[in-house]
Design a protein around this motif. Sequence first.
Motif, PDB file in Angstrom:
ATOM      1  N   ARG A 127      43.026  37.734  38.234  1.00  0.00           N
ATOM      2  CA  ARG A 127      42.073  38.167  39.247  1.00  0.00           C
ATOM      3  C   ARG A 127      41.147  36.979  39.505  1.00  0.00           C
ATOM      4  O   ARG A 127      40.438  36.542  38.596  1.00  0.00           O
ATOM      5  CB  ARG A 127      41.269  39.379  38.782  1.00  0.00           C
ATOM      6  CG  ARG A 127      40.242  39.853  39.824  1.00  0.00           C
ATOM      7  CD  ARG A 127      39.458  41.038  39.320  1.00  0.00           C
ATOM      8  NE  ARG A 127      40.289  42.228  39.200  1.00  0.00           N
ATOM      9  CZ  ARG A 127      40.507  43.078  40.203  1.00  0.00           C
ATOM     10  NH1 ARG A 127      39.963  42.855  41.385  1.00  0.00           N
ATOM     11  NH2 ARG A 127      41.260  44.129  40.031  1.00  0.00           N
ATOM     12  N   TYR A 212      41.074  36.529  34.121  1.00  0.00           N
ATOM     13  CA  TYR A 212      40.142  36.181  35.195  1.00  0.00           C
ATOM     14  C   TYR A 212      40.032  34.672  35.355  1.00  0.00           C
ATOM     15  O   TYR A 212      39.975  33.930  34.372  1.00  0.00           O
ATOM     16  CB  TYR A 212      38.739  36.732  34.897  1.00  0.00           C
ATOM     17  CG  TYR A 212      38.633  38.231  34.980  1.00  0.00           C
ATOM     18  CD1 TYR A 212      38.303  38.861  36.171  1.00  0.00           C
ATOM     19  CD2 TYR A 212      38.882  39.020  33.874  1.00  0.00           C
ATOM     20  CE1 TYR A 212      38.213  40.234  36.257  1.00  0.00           C
ATOM     21  CE2 TYR A 212      38.802  40.402  33.946  1.00  0.00           C
ATOM     22  CZ  TYR A 212      38.464  40.999  35.138  1.00  0.00           C
ATOM     23  OH  TYR A 212      38.379  42.362  35.216  1.00  0.00           O
ATOM     24  N   VAL A 214      37.332  32.431  37.353  1.00  0.00           N
ATOM     25  CA  VAL A 214      36.046  32.624  38.020  1.00  0.00           C
ATOM     26  C   VAL A 214      35.469  31.282  38.420  1.00  0.00           C
ATOM     27  O   VAL A 214      35.394  30.355  37.605  1.00  0.00           O
ATOM     28  CB  VAL A 214      35.053  33.375  37.108  1.00  0.00           C
ATOM     29  CG1 VAL A 214      33.728  33.608  37.828  1.00  0.00           C
ATOM     30  CG2 VAL A 214      35.649  34.702  36.649  1.00  0.00           C
ATOM     31  N   LEU A 227      33.239  40.970  39.776  1.00  0.00           N
ATOM     32  CA  LEU A 227      34.462  40.731  39.009  1.00  0.00           C
ATOM     33  C   LEU A 227      35.476  41.840  39.172  1.00  0.00           C
ATOM     34  O   LEU A 227      36.669  41.652  38.969  1.00  0.00           O
ATOM     35  CB  LEU A 227      34.135  40.580  37.518  1.00  0.00           C
ATOM     36  CG  LEU A 227      33.516  39.261  37.046  1.00  0.00           C
ATOM     37  CD1 LEU A 227      33.448  39.224  35.544  1.00  0.00           C
ATOM     38  CD2 LEU A 227      34.282  38.061  37.570  1.00  0.00           C
TER      39      LEU A 227
END
Length: 234
Positions: A127, A212, A214, A227
């Motif tokens: 993600r 993740y 980021v 998130l």
Amino acid sequence: MPKFSLFDGNTLWILAGLSVAITSIVVAVRALQMRVRRNRVLSARLATIADARDGELVIVRGTARGQSLMTTPVTGKNALWTRIMVRGEVARPGLLRFTTLLRQVQGQTFVVEAEGGQFSVATANARVVLAPERIERSYTPEGEVIEERLLPLFRKHSAGELKDAVVEDKAFVDLRTFEEAILPGDEVHVIGIARRGGPEGLQITPSPDGLYIVLGDVKQLATNGALWNDRPDV
């Protein structure tokens, strides 16, 4: 004994009360799940490649690198990962509704260079979340001509959901376009489970909450819910 009727006033009030109670419980459970998830991510240790322990939930910060690049749809930048999204805004009396008309992601496995070496991360399994300031936004009001730089994108994707949203290069509804990209040299945070071994010595694999990548302040993005959001705020 009073006869039960679905249309009895008291029955309707009871059903309405049950509906409100069930909705409140669902909302509360989701809020609790979100809080637990957020706290779990924020509890991850900021680790280096050298000291990340096998099986540990970690955040490893490093510089994104890669040889195979793709071109971002609007700004034409060379990127390691990019996502384009077009949202249509339909306003009616008492109603404001946003619909995703286009969502397209291009990504690849790239290298993260960090203290102690480097490791690979696959965007297909992650993600990807970018800070708001790194999202290229465009807004076209209903009836206005599409910006020149956006026209190639809309012409390329003139079928499907976008077909009725753009007529003769004009917006048929309010349109919001979001372009996101990770560029070579960007500092990213990778959040997941550390696994030792393999040719690179370290892998970051998905945790129960996922993997993740980021770009931005992890704490802030976790706290404000970004998130967990699959699309930029409109």
